[in-house]
Design an enzyme around this catalytic site. Sequence first.
Site, PDB file in Angstrom:
ATOM      1  CB  ALA A  33     -34.870  41.096 -43.732  1.00  0.00           C
ATOM      2  CG  ASP A  54     -12.984  40.115 -43.469  1.00  0.00           C
ATOM      3  OD1 ASP A  54     -12.608  39.956 -42.291  1.00  0.00           O
ATOM      4  OD2 ASP A  54     -12.865  39.240 -44.329  1.00  0.00           O
ATOM      5  CG  HIS A  64     -12.577  29.797 -37.453  1.00  0.00           C
ATOM      6  ND1 HIS A  64     -11.263  29.436 -37.616  1.00  0.00           N
ATOM      7  CD2 HIS A  64     -13.124  29.779 -38.699  1.00  0.00           C
ATOM      8  CE1 HIS A  64     -11.037  29.175 -38.890  1.00  0.00           C
ATOM      9  NE2 HIS A  64     -12.132  29.377 -39.563  1.00  0.00           N
ATOM     10  CD  GLN A  94     -11.651  37.783 -34.900  1.00  0.00           C
ATOM     11  OE1 GLN A  94     -11.460  38.915 -35.320  1.00  0.00           O
ATOM     12  NE2 GLN A  94     -10.732  36.829 -35.014  1.00  0.00           N
TER      13      GLN A  94
END
Lengths: 326, 326, 326, 326
Positions: A26, A132, A256, A258
């Site tokens: 973007a 997070d 990891h 995630q």
Amino acid sequence: MASAAKKIGVFTSGGDAPGMNAAIRAVVRSGIYYGLEVVGIIRGYEGMINGNAQVMNLRSVSNIIQKGGTILKTSRSTEFMTTEGRDKAAIFLKKENIDGIIAIGGNGTLTGLLEFRKHWDGQMIALPGTIDNDLYGTDYTIGFFTAVQTAIEAIDKIRDTADAHERVFLIEVMGRHAGFIALDSGIAGGAESILIPEVDTEVNRCATMFLDGFKKGKTSSIIVVAEGNSLGRVTNVANRLKETTGIDAKVVIIGHVQRGGSPMVGDRVLASKLGVYAVEMMIEGQDNVMAGEINGQCTLTSIDDAVNNRKLIDPFKLKIASILAI
Amino acid sequence: MASAAKKIGVFTSGGDAPGMNAAIRAVVRSGIYYGLEVVGIIRGYEGMINGNAQVMNLRSVSNIIQKGGTILKTSRSTEFMTTEGRDKAAIFLKKENIDGIIAIGGNGTLTGLLEFRKHWDGQMIALPGTIDNDLYGTDYTIGFFTAVQTAIEAIDKIRDTADAHERVFLIEVMGRHAGFIALDSGIAGGAESILIPEVDTEVNRCATMFLDGFKKGKTSSIIVVAEGNSLGRVTNVANRLKETTGIDAKVVIIGHVQRGGSPMVGDRVLASKLGVYAVEMMIEGQDNVMAGEINGQCTLTSIDDAVNNRKLIDPFKLKIASILAI
Amino acid sequence: MASAAKKIGVFTSGGDAPGMNAAIRAVVRSGIYYGLEVVGIIRGYEGMINGNAQVMNLRSVSNIIQKGGTILKTSRSTEFMTTEGRDKAAIFLKKENIDGIIAIGGNGTLTGLLEFRKHWDGQMIALPGTIDNDLYGTDYTIGFFTAVQTAIEAIDKIRDTADAHERVFLIEVMGRHAGFIALDSGIAGGAESILIPEVDTEVNRCATMFLDGFKKGKTSSIIVVAEGNSLGRVTNVANRLKETTGIDAKVVIIGHVQRGGSPMVGDRVLASKLGVYAVEMMIEGQDNVMAGEINGQCTLTSIDDAVNNRKLIDPFKLKIASILAI
Amino acid sequence: MASAAKKIGVFTSGGDAPGMNAAIRAVVRSGIYYGLEVVGIIRGYEGMINGNAQVMNLRSVSNIIQKGGTILKTSRSTEFMTTEGRDKAAIFLKKENIDGIIAIGGNGTLTGLLEFRKHWDGQMIALPGTIDNDLYGTDYTIGFFTAVQTAIEAIDKIRDTADAHERVFLIEVMGRHAGFIALDSGIAGGAESILIPEVDTEVNRCATMFLDGFKKGKTSSIIVVAEGNSLGRVTNVANRLKETTGIDAKVVIIGHVQRGGSPMVGDRVLASKLGVYAVEMMIEGQDNVMAGEINGQCTLTSIDDAVNNRKLIDPFKLKIASILAI
């Protein structure tokens, strides 16, 4: 604004997060759309120090929106933590005539920008890229949607085994300082209990609730545990639970996985919005800000505020988590 | 409030949407938590008319949060569209001493409630359960997150083939009246063009843009088409494109898969929040309202407003869709 | 055969595996199709001992083919390891007039049958249900396809992070005695190295190969490690690698998620075939055999052979794993 | 063998299939491993005609094993169907000193090789790359595992809606000449009926079975339909069903998504094995053969046999499909 950047550098830094590529895309595409020259800096601050960068064109970012990781690589630069390192980085940017940078990363990346301010006077805009979701100034960070979905897919699978064996599972998800991943995946996973850094866990109360569930006829149980909860890492939690209840819980650390995977729609759309918005704000001459989304609207927050304020957990989510665990 | 419901009925109606089970679970569990009796009505309005219902307990809703479809079944009742049908339904509720209902569904379901008002004076609260996201009074509807993710997974796969064969694909997603699914999945899928009901499509302009892309070196292309766009169903769009550009686009209709599947985290959490909230509002004595979430906060909107106002597409998304397609 | 079973019991035992439900469904439906009475025994051998069982009908197994876990629950029964326990189990079966049992499980389950032989003289047929694929007498076990696919999906995600950070990851997959999961997921994950129980790993040779890869320009690396490899659990492997090469590898243990999840097509089809076949063989009067599939054909192997022979790793797979890692 | 190829060309042709990239990677890496020069020909036969090719190195194929589509692109070349086209292709190969080609594709691709034989005398080895699994000489083709898994994931989702609405769904999967995808996805999806080209469907018998199911209490139904079944495309089947039973079935065409997506483990491993094997056979001097896998062993079949023999459906699968649908 007369002084706005004409040549910008974009980079990713710190832990990688799904959607970073969508954000890079973007920035590059909207940068080109608005007539800027866009340079991709490799390996975050490390690449600035070593002069590792490449000109980006439409082609450079085609077919990456769906990819995990980051095509610009990332690192946690120790050299950038030194004055010399930051000086080198500033020299590189000046030499290349880069007068604006867009940094995609989490808390550490933004803190790095605050330090870098003393060494370089170009425009700096940050994009919140971390699984997070612990940055103030944006409802969600790029990567959070995917991380929490990855967690839930693991939890769903583990529930199959928990049910089949009538066992208790303690599942650790990421979150050293914040419980966002744990709270959403715990609610969505129908967890009996959710341990997060924001709420002190009394092990006795947890144990009581837990035994009550078994008295009421539950035969299996899932407890979702954020890394940074008050009882410590998941193996400690298992030990404490064993001591107080005698129950032998199985431990799973999702880890990891995630961070990886093709980004969910939510992360791709957020990254696309914020990437375009950051470029527009760069052209407007904005500096020292993080581009975030609050209540569906793109918004700027000073990097200082983004780093030093704490984003709060939705108290209603905490409430329903405990109601629905009955 | 003295008069608030003590026994409530919950049902799903109209097209099924992922997350309906999570909503049922939240209503049942929080209802029991707050001391209500909860009855599950089978097959929506049809079940009210035929007296098809069952008492729900904690067990009835265990292990359903992750399941697609609806355990209470759903239907589009033609009998409920008649005065006689609605009378029968009211008689059933009175006989069973059900003094509040929580209806989970979309536009048609809510319109049904408006009609039912004339036949029954218990409390009525609606939950927005539809993949289309076309209800006013909530930022998102239950089911939308999953539907759009299902669409993007199909688009990602089709892009593999589009790239391999250097072909143009027209992909139709659901959305007869609203372009929410098309817009988000189009942005997230990196579509070259997105046709939605909210914006009139000029076929010539679309064709020009399209041919420009090929001149610039694009060798494949994805166009996402909402059912209700101004050029008609996707096969019509393909014909028009062929007439104006000579390009033979492949057509894919994603179809009913968009309604199914295990709900994404977003739908599970939204359903859980709104389910609990609806029960709390029932206990507060609220009536004739839809429980939605706006800017992260649970909110009530009159059913009349929810049905008769149009939720608007985010104009910034429209803008970035066209910027990023360069 | 005149004496063939008329009423059979089916159960799952030991570690759960995806596809166990599909196997139960196939046993129940084909049992009913062929005129048998079918009883589901709950929690494996535990349920035999405690008399925990229920009559199964077509409805009992509808809509379960796609579900992970096992609707009949499973356990590792310590009581069944005693003579008294097995006696109790035999008494229950006789009391219920169950004259044949179909046991779905892995090595431990089959060993249990061998012991049970001394206590009960009904027909016993086993189905290989274990993710480990370590049973002789069948090319694949029910659950293997899904476990290995779950592993590869995790590996794919971790590779995103490995590439982004240019790091080395050690990924532990299940397999205490066999490397089938590790070998297939290692090949499919493009692993630089695969450590399995069947092949002794020389840490120096592994380290050399590894450093060579980095010299050749590799910047990230995935090593897949079966639990039972000769260097020990994955944290040991990481320590050894650190000692010999200085490289700080990240460790990921995929763990229990490998047991869960909706079964892949391969496991559903295999379970369906073997379930029907086991019932047909029961009717034929077969006893003390495991129903497996070899070269696409259903086959019987004596339980003794199934348990006491070792299934070999395909040597050509070992070879290509090392060729493709260059 | 003195005359074996030293420089080989690899290409993909016809419909793309998941795992083609894994096959390309295996050919390139093992080719380099064995000291060959490997050239990637772009867009299949089209690229030979136009001289579109590039030298492949280890880097060219890194990080592609998990990707759908084909990095070498593919096409259905009409020019190659002419003598002139094939002559051009032969001239290109000679000019480039390519003395062996490895073609990855389906029936059309192999037929192309048979024709090409008259124009060029280098070594030709084919790899079976097609989702349809309709090539003789291999138990499975590269792409089949993924296509059937994609189909089953769609069927699982549709079943959610079928159950919720108590509806009948007709789901069309790919397979113009063969029912492999339909049969496996039908069994794995718990379909009530499966229509495939290999078995003539009597609409009356199908209707009777169908109505019987409803009498027995089924409230929803899935019928899986291969494109090439004897009743014609799925909309025709729906009409015939409506005429004979009055039931209004919903129609879903899964379509092109079946070709895309990250390949399943099965396709990646098969592609890796066959890719290495094809290179080894090239070095051995083999010619005019397809490399396949039968009963787990790599095998050669003459291209003539592969194209002109019909691979048979497993009759036991047909049997269990009907038993399990009771």
